[in-house]
Design a protein around this motif. Structure first.
Motif, PDB file in Angstrom:
ATOM      1  N   VAL A 128      -7.908  18.048  -5.369  1.00 25.48           N
ATOM      2  CA  VAL A 128      -7.778  17.470  -4.028  1.00 25.48           C
ATOM      3  C   VAL A 128      -8.179  16.002  -4.052  1.00 25.48           C
ATOM      4  N   CYS A 129      -9.299  15.693  -4.695  1.00 25.67           N
ATOM      5  CA  CYS A 129      -9.706  14.280  -4.830  1.00 25.67           C
ATOM      6  C   CYS A 129      -8.620  13.476  -5.539  1.00 25.67           C
ATOM      7  N   ALA A 130      -8.070  14.044  -6.602  1.00 24.58           N
ATOM      8  CA  ALA A 130      -7.025  13.349  -7.355  1.00 24.58           C
ATOM      9  C   ALA A 130      -5.791  13.109  -6.489  1.00 24.58           C
ATOM     10  N   ALA A 131      -5.374  14.127  -5.745  1.00 23.13           N
ATOM     11  CA  ALA A 131      -4.188  13.996  -4.898  1.00 23.13           C
ATOM     12  C   ALA A 131      -4.395  12.929  -3.829  1.00 23.13           C
ATOM     13  N   ILE A 132      -5.562  12.940  -3.189  1.00 22.61           N
ATOM     14  CA  ILE A 132      -5.859  11.956  -2.147  1.00 22.61           C
ATOM     15  C   ILE A 132      -5.912  10.555  -2.746  1.00 22.61           C
ATOM     16  N   SER A 133      -6.584  10.412  -3.869  1.00 21.23           N
ATOM     17  CA  SER A 133      -6.693   9.098  -4.516  1.00 21.23           C
ATOM     18  C   SER A 133      -5.326   8.537  -4.873  1.00 21.23           C
ATOM     19  N   ILE A 134      -4.493   9.355  -5.477  1.00 23.47           N
ATOM     20  CA  ILE A 134      -3.158   8.905  -5.871  1.00 23.47           C
ATOM     21  C   ILE A 134      -2.339   8.506  -4.650  1.00 23.47           C
ATOM     22  N   LEU A 135      -2.388   9.328  -3.618  1.00 23.32           N
ATOM     23  CA  LEU A 135      -1.625   9.053  -2.408  1.00 23.32           C
ATOM     24  C   LEU A 135      -2.069   7.744  -1.752  1.00 23.32           C
ATOM     25  N   VAL A 136      -3.378   7.536  -1.628  1.00 21.38           N
ATOM     26  CA  VAL A 136      -3.901   6.329  -0.989  1.00 21.38           C
ATOM     27  C   VAL A 136      -3.591   5.088  -1.825  1.00 21.38           C
ATOM     28  N   ILE A 137      -3.861   5.146  -3.111  1.00 16.76           N
ATOM     29  CA  ILE A 137      -3.639   3.974  -3.967  1.00 16.76           C
ATOM     30  C   ILE A 137      -2.148   3.639  -4.054  1.00 16.76           C
ATOM     31  N   ASN A 138      -1.301   4.656  -4.172  1.00 15.35           N
ATOM     32  CA  ASN A 138       0.137   4.407  -4.209  1.00 15.35           C
ATOM     33  C   ASN A 138       0.620   3.780  -2.894  1.00 15.35           C
ATOM     34  N   THR A 139       0.078   4.248  -1.777  1.00 14.90           N
ATOM     35  CA  THR A 139       0.464   3.683  -0.490  1.00 14.90           C
ATOM     36  C   THR A 139       0.052   2.219  -0.402  1.00 14.90           C
ATOM     37  N   LEU A 140      -1.163   1.895  -0.808  1.00 18.29           N
ATOM     38  CA  LEU A 140      -1.608   0.497  -0.768  1.00 18.29           C
ATOM     39  C   LEU A 140      -0.748  -0.380  -1.676  1.00 18.29           C
ATOM     40  N   ASN A 141      -0.431   0.117  -2.864  1.00 21.39           N
ATOM     41  CA  ASN A 141       0.444  -0.642  -3.770  1.00 21.39           C
ATOM     42  C   ASN A 141       1.836  -0.830  -3.158  1.00 21.39           C
ATOM     43  N   SER A 142       2.357   0.213  -2.520  1.00 21.41           N
ATOM     44  CA  SER A 142       3.681   0.137  -1.893  1.00 21.41           C
ATOM     45  C   SER A 142       3.679  -0.833  -0.721  1.00 21.41           C
ATOM     46  N   ILE A 143       2.607  -0.816   0.062  1.00 19.62           N
ATOM     47  CA  ILE A 143       2.508  -1.747   1.195  1.00 19.62           C
ATOM     48  C   ILE A 143       2.556  -3.181   0.689  1.00 19.62           C
ATOM     49  N   GLU A 144       1.854  -3.443  -0.386  1.00 23.08           N
ATOM     50  CA  GLU A 144       1.824  -4.792  -0.949  1.00 23.08           C
ATOM     51  C   GLU A 144       3.173  -5.181  -1.559  1.00 23.08           C
ATOM     52  N   GLU A 145       3.724  -4.302  -2.392  1.00 21.43           N
ATOM     53  CA  GLU A 145       4.946  -4.626  -3.127  1.00 21.43           C
ATOM     54  C   GLU A 145       6.225  -4.483  -2.298  1.00 21.43           C
ATOM     55  N   LYS A 154       0.138  -8.743   3.401  1.00 22.66           N
ATOM     56  CA  LYS A 154      -1.105  -9.317   2.895  1.00 22.66           C
ATOM     57  C   LYS A 154      -2.248  -8.431   3.394  1.00 22.66           C
ATOM     58  N   MET A 155      -3.162  -8.121   2.483  1.00 21.66           N
ATOM     59  CA  MET A 155      -4.295  -7.279   2.854  1.00 21.66           C
ATOM     60  C   MET A 155      -5.499  -7.616   2.002  1.00 21.66           C
ATOM     61  N   ILE A 156      -6.639  -7.217   2.498  1.00 20.81           N
ATOM     62  CA  ILE A 156      -7.894  -7.394   1.784  1.00 20.81           C
ATOM     63  C   ILE A 156      -8.427  -5.992   1.510  1.00 20.81           C
ATOM     64  N   THR A 157      -8.609  -5.653   0.241  1.00 24.07           N
ATOM     65  CA  THR A 157      -9.103  -4.323  -0.107  1.00 24.07           C
ATOM     66  C   THR A 157     -10.429  -4.427  -0.848  1.00 24.07           C
ATOM     67  N   GLU A 158     -11.275  -3.464  -0.590  1.00 28.92           N
ATOM     68  CA  GLU A 158     -12.554  -3.336  -1.284  1.00 28.92           C
ATOM     69  C   GLU A 158     -12.746  -1.862  -1.604  1.00 28.92           C
ATOM     70  N   SER A 159     -13.334  -1.593  -2.751  1.00 31.98           N
ATOM     71  CA  SER A 159     -13.618  -0.203  -3.106  1.00 31.98           C
ATOM     72  C   SER A 159     -14.944  -0.128  -3.848  1.00 31.98           C
ATOM     73  N   ILE A 211       0.541  -5.653  11.307  1.00 31.04           N
ATOM     74  CA  ILE A 211       1.384  -5.145  10.229  1.00 31.04           C
ATOM     75  C   ILE A 211       2.834  -4.980  10.669  1.00 31.04           C
ATOM     76  N   ASN A 212       3.729  -5.010   9.675  1.00 32.14           N
ATOM     77  CA  ASN A 212       5.156  -4.887   9.966  1.00 32.14           C
ATOM     78  C   ASN A 212       5.581  -3.415  10.009  1.00 32.14           C
ATOM     79  N   ASP A 213       6.832  -3.187  10.381  1.00 30.15           N
ATOM     80  CA  ASP A 213       7.329  -1.820  10.545  1.00 30.15           C
ATOM     81  C   ASP A 213       7.361  -1.032   9.238  1.00 30.15           C
ATOM     82  N   LYS A 214       7.627  -1.701   8.115  1.00 30.26           N
ATOM     83  CA  LYS A 214       7.623  -0.996   6.824  1.00 30.26           C
ATOM     84  C   LYS A 214       6.224  -0.471   6.515  1.00 30.26           C
ATOM     85  N   THR A 215       5.231  -1.289   6.794  1.00 26.06           N
ATOM     86  CA  THR A 215       3.852  -0.880   6.544  1.00 26.06           C
ATOM     87  C   THR A 215       3.472   0.297   7.430  1.00 26.06           C
TER      88      THR A 215
END
Length: 102
Positions: A14-31, A36-41, A55-59
């Motif tokens: 579950v942790c792995a699935a959530i992590s992958i989903l969140v990180i992939n979404t942030l990468n997709s939003i950027e690419e 433009k975003m500011i991320t901290e972890s 934010i725009n409609d794609k985001t």
């Protein structure tokens, strides 16, 4: 933030699935959305993402897709050990995901 507690540390699907989903979404939003975003972890599982501008409609679509995926994970793997909620603000200035061990 937090951990799902579904399995032992390092093999919690579950942790792995959530992590992958969140990180992939942030990468997709950027690419893909060109946002433009500011991320901290940190090492405790907390990822903060702030958008300096509206934010725009794609985001918005990508964030809504992430929420949909997270809700599916919660429905299938929620249960007694963890509970989480995900939401995007109406204006889209922030997204919040909280995982609580119960």
């Amino acid at each position: 933030m937090g951990h799902a507690g579904f399995g032992p540390a390092g093999s919690d699907i579950v942790c792995a699935a959530i992590s992958i989903l969140v990180i992939n979404t942030l990468n997709s939003i950027e690419e893909l959305a060109g946002e433009k975003m500011i991320t901290e972890s940190n090492e405790e599982g907390c990822i903060e993402c702030h958008f300096p501008d509206e934010i725009n409609d794609k985001t918005k679509l990508l964030m809504d897709s992430m929420v949909m995926g997270l809700k599916e994970i919660e429905q299938n793997y929620g249960g007694k050990k963890s509970s989480f909620s995900a939401r995007r603000s109406k204006k889209g200035h922030y997204f919040e995901l909280i995982i609580k061990e119960v």
